[in-house]
Design an enzyme around this catalytic site. Structure first.
Site, short mmCIF file in Angstrom:
data_model
loop_
_atom_site.label_atom_id
_atom_site.label_comp_id
_atom_site.label_asym_id
_atom_site.label_seq_id
_atom_site.Cartn_x
_atom_site.Cartn_y
_atom_site.Cartn_z
N HIS A 297 0.82 -1.22 0.00
CA HIS A 297 0.00 0.00 0.00
C HIS A 297 0.85 1.27 0.00
O HIS A 297 0.36 2.33 -0.35
CB HIS A 297 -1.05 -0.01 1.12
CG HIS A 297 -0.60 0.37 2.48
ND1 HIS A 297 -0.31 -0.54 3.47
CD2 HIS A 297 -0.40 1.59 3.06
CE1 HIS A 297 0.04 0.10 4.58
NE2 HIS A 297 0.00 1.38 4.36
N ASP B 4 1.09 -7.65 2.59
CA ASP B 4 1.20 -6.24 2.21
C ASP B 4 2.66 -5.81 2.04
O ASP B 4 3.20 -5.08 2.86
CB ASP B 4 0.50 -5.39 3.28
CG ASP B 4 0.26 -3.96 2.83
OD1 ASP B 4 0.86 -3.53 1.83
OD2 ASP B 4 -0.51 -3.25 3.51
N SER C 240 4.04 2.42 8.42
CA SER C 240 3.83 1.38 7.42
C SER C 240 5.13 1.17 6.65
O SER C 240 5.78 2.14 6.26
CB SER C 240 2.72 1.77 6.46
OG SER C 240 1.51 1.37 7.02
N1 ARG Z 1 -4.85 0.83 7.78
C1 ARG Z 1 -3.55 0.83 7.21
C2 ARG Z 1 -2.96 2.26 7.21
O1 ARG Z 1 -3.50 3.13 7.80
C3 ARG Z 1 -3.50 0.22 5.86
C4 ARG Z 1 -4.16 1.00 4.78
C5 ARG Z 1 -4.05 0.39 3.41
N2 ARG Z 1 -5.01 -0.66 3.20
C6 ARG Z 1 -6.31 -0.45 2.83
N3 ARG Z 1 -7.10 -1.48 2.72
N4 ARG Z 1 -6.78 0.74 2.59
O2 ARG Z 1 -2.33 2.77 6.35
N1 ASP Z 2 -1.34 1.63 7.97
C1 ASP Z 2 -0.59 2.70 8.56
C2 ASP Z 2 0.40 3.33 7.60
O1 ASP Z 2 0.18 3.33 6.40
C3 ASP Z 2 0.06 2.26 9.83
C4 ASP Z 2 -0.82 2.49 11.01
O2 ASP Z 2 -1.57 3.47 11.01
O3 ASP Z 2 -0.71 1.72 11.95
O4 ASP Z 2 1.37 3.96 7.97
#
Ligand code: ARG
Ligand code: ASP
Length: 748
Positions: free
Chosen positions: A110, A246, A678
């Site tokens: 991502h 990921d 991330s």
């Molecule tokens: N929650 C994670 C972050 O804040 C992963 C986001 C990417 N994945 C998604 N399904 N949108 O970045």
């Molecule tokens: N998914 C988040 C990021 O892209 C990480 C988090 O918020 O824990 O940095």
């Protein structure tokens, strides 16, 4: 299905999850875990995003007591190669790490998503099918992407605060600080691609200088298909149990002298000072873990009144706007496959924080964050009475006044940015066009052309995934919300029904009139105006009623929302600085770490599960079996490719299986992370890579405001799953060969 959150399943991509636990065996297992979990919680505090330069004095002993075998000097050293030399700020928004002596870089799928998308086309669909460069000549350059290394971090508080006196006005204080920073920066000799920044920490009580070197040639090496790299997509996002691979691979390139260089065919793979060996021995519950990266923003030291405002006002309004926006996208995506493809990434982006805010609010309530903060404040007041730490004896009352004052402006500001720059795309476009007009008015033809060139880059990708009908509906729904939910003084004239053109009209009618007449939806017209004679193009833009609406709305916003907001915010920031120091003085036995500010930090904890709710215990490791259990043929989120199914059938796991014969996929840890972490490496007791951080668990998303050891967990992809996919799935064995695979547990 998550009971705390009945609403999240209402959109297309949130489907209920299979419940597959076999109760008897599980009960016994939970019992053993209860004992383990409780025991551990008393041993270790878990919280904190620590500055690498203070690990020796603040953290090393604790880290070693948790099982760490290396020293603080092995993690951060200016003179010798250390772990820090393997960690980079990836594009300024994620973290990545070097995993070979030839500049191979690991980060999240991502994090590299837009680069992968950029290189994709209908016949080379790298998002759907994955991408693997089978030799270095096939690696793909990415304009604008960079890897930033940290050379050194120094505490310059004394230098920057020289001349600052206690009772000074904020303005006078800031002006001295600005001068000191300028003087400090001018005294440094920097190489090309090197940068020095002075940044405030602890809300401006301390200052650190950060020297960094940026490598601007970073190429795409490999990415799994979305069915692996984004498996579970929005349904599983922010949740455990997780089964997402990921990850993506890039490579840092340097000039022939190994120094940073802009992209060139002559460039060679960068030879790093350090890269992370990868452990094949994996993780066991209770293992020490360290996460090293660039966390973006946290607010751990807010007064209770601020947290209350977040839960009661700010989050609910942001959530409501996004809920409406997601509902509209969902409706079109359901009935139209091409809309689904065009909007998948936007939907994911909007849904990500929508879901996070819901989790954050419920977590803050569940952990009694307000109560905790208020108790702490009472203690603070008692201490302050005995021995005043600050002159402002009534600082908490002042906070209350300021937060009451800023409340409506905060909500209105969120509304404005959610509507005009996040969700209604044509309003964002109109904003850019107005900037272009501004450039022309300030800088003439030259200013126009330079900015138009940048906009052409943006527009060339924009229209491909833009649908005016969806956007028009978004406009109608969100402007209506804006007008109905905010105080009339925040509504620009153009949107008021008493306005002559608006009288009697619904927002849907206004939308259809505006969208029917604007040039902004016409791609070829826009491109030719950007290329055209500036004076004429500007005239055409200024004639457009949609562009006018955006300009008037912005002007109104600047005056009635932004200006008063900033007035309060400056005062709140200043109170927060005083309060931060006062908390540190009042509770000298507590350890305070600075809030995240996108600078390099170390956080550490252990591999461990948690109790998401009464009677349920989550274990910390998932396996490929779980991917197969979630498999729904043809589903947008839970499809599994035939190749992966075959590997699962044949159990062709090579050296990557765990001792139980299974392929591990993800694991949980009690490392305190946030957005920006991330792509951060999860590192074992010996300094080897064991996993790749990418998310947090639903119950713990409030960790940015009120970290709670009992339910805050970060989610990592197991390094063995990554290796398995690269080797067995993609057949990219040449990449495995350049890595250093180690067995820290089985061979000493
Ligand atoms: N929650 C994670 C972050 O804040 C992963 C986001 C990417 N994945 C998604 N399904 N949108 O970045
Ligand atoms: N998914 C988040 C990021 O892209 C990480 C988090 O918020 O824990 O940095």
């Amino acid at each position: 299905m998550i009971l705390l959150l009945p609403n999240v399943n209402k959109f297309l991509y949130f489907k209920s999850k299979p419940k597959s636990m076999k109760s008897n065996r599980v009960t016994k297992f939970i019992l053993s875990l209860v004992i383990v979990c409780l025991f551990r919680m008393t041993v270790f505090a878990g919280e904190g995003m620590w500055l690498p330069i203070f690990l020796k004095s603040l953290n090393e002993a604790e880290m070693q007591s948790l099982g760490m075998k290396i020293s603080a000097e092995d993690i951060y050293s200016v003179n010798n190669g250390s772990l820090k030399d393997a960690i980079v700020h990836f594009g300024g928004f994620c973290t990545a790490e070097l995993i070979s002596g030839e500049g191979l870089l690991l980060t999240n799928h991502h994090c590299g998503y837009s680069q992968i998308q950029e290189h994709s086309s209908l016949d080379k669909n790298y998002l759907r099918d994955g991408f693997w460069a089978m030799s270095k000549s096939e690696e793909l350059p990415n304009a604008g992407l960079f890897a930033k290394f940290i050379d050194q971090i120094n505490d310059v508080t004394d230098i920057i605060l020289t001349g600052v006196e206690k009772g000074m006005s904020d303005k006078a204080r800031q002006s001295i600080i600005d001068q000191n920073i300028e003087l400090y920066l001018s005294s440094n000799n920097l190489g090309p691609f090197q940068e020095m920044q002075v940044r405030p920490f602890y809300n401006g009580n301390q200052y650190f200088a950060i020297m960094s070197t940026t490598y601007p040639d970073v190429r795409l090496v490999g990415a799994p298909p979305e069915s692996i790299g984004k498996f579970g997509a929005d349904t599983d996002n922010w949740e455990w149990p997780r089964h997402t691979g990921d990850f993506a691979l890039f490579r840092v390139y340097a000039g022939p002298d190994n120094q940073p260089a802009e992209y060139s065919e002559e460039n060679i793979p960068y030879t790093p000072k350090h890269f992370l060996p990868i452990s094949l021995d994996g993780v066991d519950e209770g293992d020490f873990t360290l996460v090293f990266g660039f966390p973006g923003r946290t607010n751990q030291y807010l007064p209770s009144v601020a947290v209350n405002q977040l839960v009661e006002k700010q989050n609910p309004s942001r959530i409501a706007i996004r809920e409406t926006a997601l509902g509209i996208m969902d409706k079109y995506m359901r009935k139209d496959e091409s809309a689904r493809l065009q909007y998948a990434s936007k939907f994911a982006r909007i849904a990500n924080y929508w879901k996070k805010w819901i989790g954050e609010s419920s977590g803050l309530k569940r952990t009694n964050a307000l109560e905790r903060k208020r108790k702490k404040e009472e203690q603070f007041v008692m201490k302050q009475k005995k021995r005043p730490f600050i002159k402002k004896t009534n600082i908490l009352d002042e906070f209350e006044t300021m937060y009451n004052g800023i409340e409506d402006y905060t909500v209105a500001r969120d509304y404005y940015s959610e509507v005009t720059s996040r969700n209604v795309e044509l309003l964002r476009v109109a904003g850019l066009v107005n900037n272009l007009v501004g450039r022309y008015e300030d800088q003439g033809d030259e200013g126009y052309r330079a900015y138009a060139e940048r906009l052409k880059g943006f527009f060339s990708g924009f229209y491909k995934n833009y649908r005016a009908d969806i956007d028009q509906e978004m406009f109608a729904a969100l402007t209506e919300m804006y007008v109905s939910n905010l105080d009339p003084k925040f509504i620009p004239e153009d949107l008021q029904r008493k306005n002559t053109t608006m009288r009697g009209k619904s927002y849907a009618e206004l939308g259809s009139e505006l969208y029917g007449n604007t040039i902004l939806t016409d791609e070829s017209m826009m491109m030719s105006l950007l290329d055209g004679v500036p004076a004429m193009s500007v005239e055409k833009f200024k004639d457009d009623s949609f562009v006018q609406l955006a300009a008037n709305w912005k002007a109104h916003y600047d005056k009635v929302i932004s200006a008063p907001y900033n007035g309060y915010k400056t005062q709140i920031d200043s109170l927060q600085r005083v309060y931060m120091q006062a908390q540190m003085d009042a509770f000298p036995d507590e350890r305070f770490y600075p809030d995240a500010n996108s600078t390099m930090r170390v956080t550490y904890g252990q591999v461990e599960g948690y109790f998401p709710k009464d009677g349920v215990c989550y274990t910390p490791v998932t396996h490929l079996d779980g991917v197969i259990a979630k498999y729904k043929p043809g589903d947008y989120e839970f499809d599994v490719s035939s190749k992966l199914l075959e590997l699962y059938e044949s159990k062709d796991y090579g050296q990557y299986a765990a001792s139980n014969g299974k392929i591990p996929v993800c694991f949980l840890g009690s490392n305190h992370t946030t957005g920006g972490n991330s792509g951060s490496p999860a590192i074992d007791a010996h300094g080897n890579l064991i996993g790749l951080n990418f998310d947090r668990v639903w119950e713990g998303t409030m960790s940015d405001i009120n970290y709670d050891r009992s339910i805050c967990r970060n989610i990592m992809v197991d390094a063995r799953y990554i290796l398995f996919i690269v080797d067995k799935y993609a057949g990219a064995t040449h990449l495995i060969e350049e890595m250093k695979l180690v067995h820290p547990k089985t061979s000493k």
